[in-house]
Enzyme design. Structure first.
Site, PDB file in Angstrom:
ATOM      1  N   LYS A   1      16.613  15.388   5.058  1.00  0.00           N
ATOM      2  CA  LYS A   1      17.345  14.830   4.258  1.00  0.00           C
ATOM      3  C   LYS A   1      16.746  13.528   4.208  1.00  0.00           C
ATOM      4  O   LYS A   1      16.152  12.810   4.860  1.00  0.00           O
ATOM      5  CB  LYS A   1      18.683  14.574   4.989  1.00  0.00           C
ATOM      6  CG  LYS A   1      19.436  16.039   5.356  1.00  0.00           C
ATOM      7  CD  LYS A   1      20.267  16.335   4.175  1.00  0.00           C
ATOM      8  CE  LYS A   1      21.097  17.779   4.598  1.00  0.00           C
ATOM      9  NZ  LYS A   1      21.350  18.332   3.116  1.00  0.00           N
TER      10      LYS A   1
ATOM     11  N   ASP B   1      20.994  24.457   9.445  1.00  0.00           N
ATOM     12  CA  ASP B   1      21.320  24.242   7.955  1.00  0.00           C
ATOM     13  C   ASP B   1      20.155  24.948   7.074  1.00  0.00           C
ATOM     14  O   ASP B   1      20.419  25.375   6.155  1.00  0.00           O
ATOM     15  CB  ASP B   1      21.601  22.794   7.762  1.00  0.00           C
ATOM     16  CG  ASP B   1      22.156  22.438   6.577  1.00  0.00           C
ATOM     17  OD1 ASP B   1      23.314  23.347   5.934  1.00  0.00           O
ATOM     18  OD2 ASP B   1      21.715  21.560   5.661  1.00  0.00           O
TER      19      ASP B   1
ATOM     20  N   HIS C   1      21.833  30.905  -0.531  1.00  0.00           N
ATOM     21  CA  HIS C   1      21.429  30.909  -2.063  1.00  0.00           C
ATOM     22  C   HIS C   1      20.327  30.407  -2.218  1.00  0.00           C
ATOM     23  O   HIS C   1      19.908  30.679  -3.621  1.00  0.00           O
ATOM     24  CB  HIS C   1      22.534  29.569  -2.357  1.00  0.00           C
ATOM     25  CG  HIS C   1      22.132  28.150  -2.120  1.00  0.00           C
ATOM     26  ND1 HIS C   1      22.208  27.572  -0.912  1.00  0.00           N
ATOM     27  CD2 HIS C   1      21.573  27.378  -3.031  1.00  0.00           C
ATOM     28  CE1 HIS C   1      21.645  26.260  -1.070  1.00  0.00           C
ATOM     29  NE2 HIS C   1      21.079  26.113  -2.133  1.00  0.00           N
TER      30      HIS C   1
ATOM     31  N   HIS D   1      17.058  29.264   4.877  1.00  0.00           N
ATOM     32  CA  HIS D   1      16.650  28.999   3.432  1.00  0.00           C
ATOM     33  C   HIS D   1      14.812  29.030   3.600  1.00  0.00           C
ATOM     34  O   HIS D   1      14.111  29.885   2.959  1.00  0.00           O
ATOM     35  CB  HIS D   1      16.879  27.791   2.882  1.00  0.00           C
ATOM     36  CG  HIS D   1      18.201  27.746   2.539  1.00  0.00           C
ATOM     37  ND1 HIS D   1      19.186  28.531   2.372  1.00  0.00           N
ATOM     38  CD2 HIS D   1      19.062  26.499   2.571  1.00  0.00           C
ATOM     39  CE1 HIS D   1      20.298  27.944   2.071  1.00  0.00           C
ATOM     40  NE2 HIS D   1      20.123  26.769   2.331  1.00  0.00           N
TER      41      HIS D   1
END
Ligand code: BG6
Length: 488
Positions: free
Chosen positions: A338, A234, A177, A239
């Site tokens: 994170k 992830d 995305h 990304h």
């Protein structure tokens, strides 16, 4: 819009899952209301539970109220949107239950179909097989695969082989995305529509590049998923690699899907594989421990649900080298984590120093020029330049100032990445999706690091929740005589 333009059935597998409610439904709601999706198109949620259409509609309404941005939910618009919603019960473990899907699709057999697999990758193969066995795949069908595709090269190849038995490569849309974000696409615009940057976008003028995707959020209830994948699988393998590709790629010969993807894959194939010694020196992995986030005390990663013994990293930083003419000797430092102090994604292009300084500048060195591309939460592009401080001082004094690109904004609403990508699938435009060879090349590079980490070649570090990450990441770049520029 003509009667048939953008007319299709969108079938969402895992349609009552987190991604479907957080991103897919809100995007479809906008696409329908803004007139991009034909109002006769159907959005068919595939759910494991047996739910009536009314119950499904009520659930979607509740979730839209929760996940649409403030002020975007509109009852009248929802009344319109809900006419396009359908739900069907299918249990992936029970092949017979696909009869339900077949029945609903039978109403419009000639229609184009988008099958969105918003499920664990372990189901991709079996869903495609069932779709084929039930005669639900036509030439006009497309399948969208959510990342990460597999956990490593081998498992990703196995999934792709399965899917490719039933869909042609041209029918497969592997989603990342980040490629749907306007700011990310703007990297192409910035690089390839401004002559200014073309001659200096190389090792002769650029010292190094930093790519950061920092998140302040924790796992948001996705413990099981995250613990299996971690920051490397992830975020970094997909990304951050995509961002790196857009910054590093050669100009494509056109904007068509294969030209862009050909250039990206060349970058991925030029990534220098890390040796065991590199893994030790050029990679950092870390887990957050308890700390403060947004003024509240938050538990550490291992205090979360069922991850007490976990060796999953929630932070990664890596020095990446690209072995080609353009980038030889220009390191790319990439990092993501994170529970950091802030949400911030940015790309910094750090130019080299002037060859010789004629300015005394009170003993201070002249800052190297930097191009700062901020992707989120704030979007901006700034060029950091040296400028004279006005005044009558005997010696000319300099300071760093920002030359800022201010795009005139005439849009009423910021378009989300999933909106753009869903519309591209409906329009059959795969430019912003990953081709098989791209995914494989990215895994090939990531696998070496993941294997090194599995063999404990580099210790797991820790950082406090709400901090700027582990000190080892600072050491990583400082060893090369450089430092992170946090522009936020
Ligand atoms: C997803 C990851 O792909 O991207 C998440 O699975 C992450 O863990 C998210 O939080 C970040 O996306 P964005 O658009 O908020 O930067």
């Amino acid at each position: 819009m003509s009667e048939t333009e953008n007319l299709c059935d969108i079938i969402i597998f895992g349609g009552h899952g987190d991604l479907a409610f957080r991103k897919l439904m809100p995007s479809l709601y906008h696409l329908c209301n803004d007139g991009y999706l034909n109002h006769k198109s159907r959005i068919i949620t595939v759910s494991r539970s047996d739910m009536s259409r009314d119950e499904h509609i009520a659930l979607v309404e509740k979730k839209l109220e929760e996940f649409l941005e403030k002020g975007q939910f509109d009852k009248a618009k929802f009344e319109n949107f809900k006419t396009q919603l359908e739900v069907v019960q299918v249990d992936f473990a029970d092949d017979e239950s696909y009869q339900n899907l077949k029945d609903i699709l039978a109403e419009y057999t000639e229609r184009e179909r988008v099958n969105y697999l918003s499920t664990s990758p372990s189901f991709f193969g079996s869903i495609c097989k069932s779709l084929d066995q039930w005669g639900l795949i036509s030439k006009q069908s497309r399948v969208v695969l959510e990342k990460p595709i597999g956990r490593d090269l081998k498992s990703s190849q196995a999934i792709n082989v399965e899917v490719l038995k039933y869909f042609k490569e041209s029918q497969i849309y592997r989603i990342d995305h980040y490629l749907g974000k306007d700011t990310v696409q703007n990297i192409l615009a910035l690089r390839f529509s401004n002559m200014l940057f073309a001659p200096i976008w190389n090792a002769q003028y650029i010292d190094h590049i930093q790519i950061t995707v920092a998140e302040s959020v924790g796992l948001e209830g996705r413990w099981d998923y995250y613990n299996e994948f971690g920051a490397m699988r992830d975020m970094m393998q997909n990304h951050l690699m995509q961002l790196l590709c857009l910054v590093a790629m050669e100009p494509p010969c056109s904007l068509d899907a294969d030209s862009v993807r050909d250039e990206k894959v060349k970058v991925l194939r030029s990534l220098r594989p890390l040796t065991p010694a590199d893994i030790e020196q050029k990679t950092v992995r870390a887990q957050y421990v308890k700390g403060m986030s947004d003024g509240e005390s938050v538990p550490g990663y291992k205090e979360g649900e069922g991850v007490a013994e976990s060796t999953t990293e929630t932070y990664a930083a890596i020095r990446v080298d690209i072995d080609n003419w353009r980038w030889n000797g220009v390191p790319f430092y990439i990092r993501s984590g994170k529970r950091l102090s802030q949400r911030n994604s940015e790309i910094i292009i750090q130019f080299k120093s002037v060859p010789y300084s004629i300015f005394a500048n009170k003993g201070k060195c002249i800052s190297q020029n930097r191009l700062v591309i901020s992707l989120q939460p704030n979007e901006s592009i700034k060029l950091k330049l040296m400028n004279k401080i006005p005044g009558l001082t005997e010696q000319m004094r300099l300071q760093e100032v920002d030359l800022e690109l201010n795009a005139p904004v005439d849009i009423t609403r910021k378009v989300g990445a999933y909106e753009r990508l869903l519309l591209d699938v409906v329009r059959s435009n795969p430019t912003l999706f990953m081709r098989l060879d791209e995914v494989e090349a990215a895994w090939k590079w990531a696998d070496v690091i993941l294997e090194g980490w599995a063999e404990n070649m580099v210790p797991m570090k820790s950082y406090s929740a709400g901090s700027d990450g582990p000190s080892a990441a600072i050491a990583l770049i400082e060893r090369d005589g450089r430092s992170w520029h946090d522009e936020w």
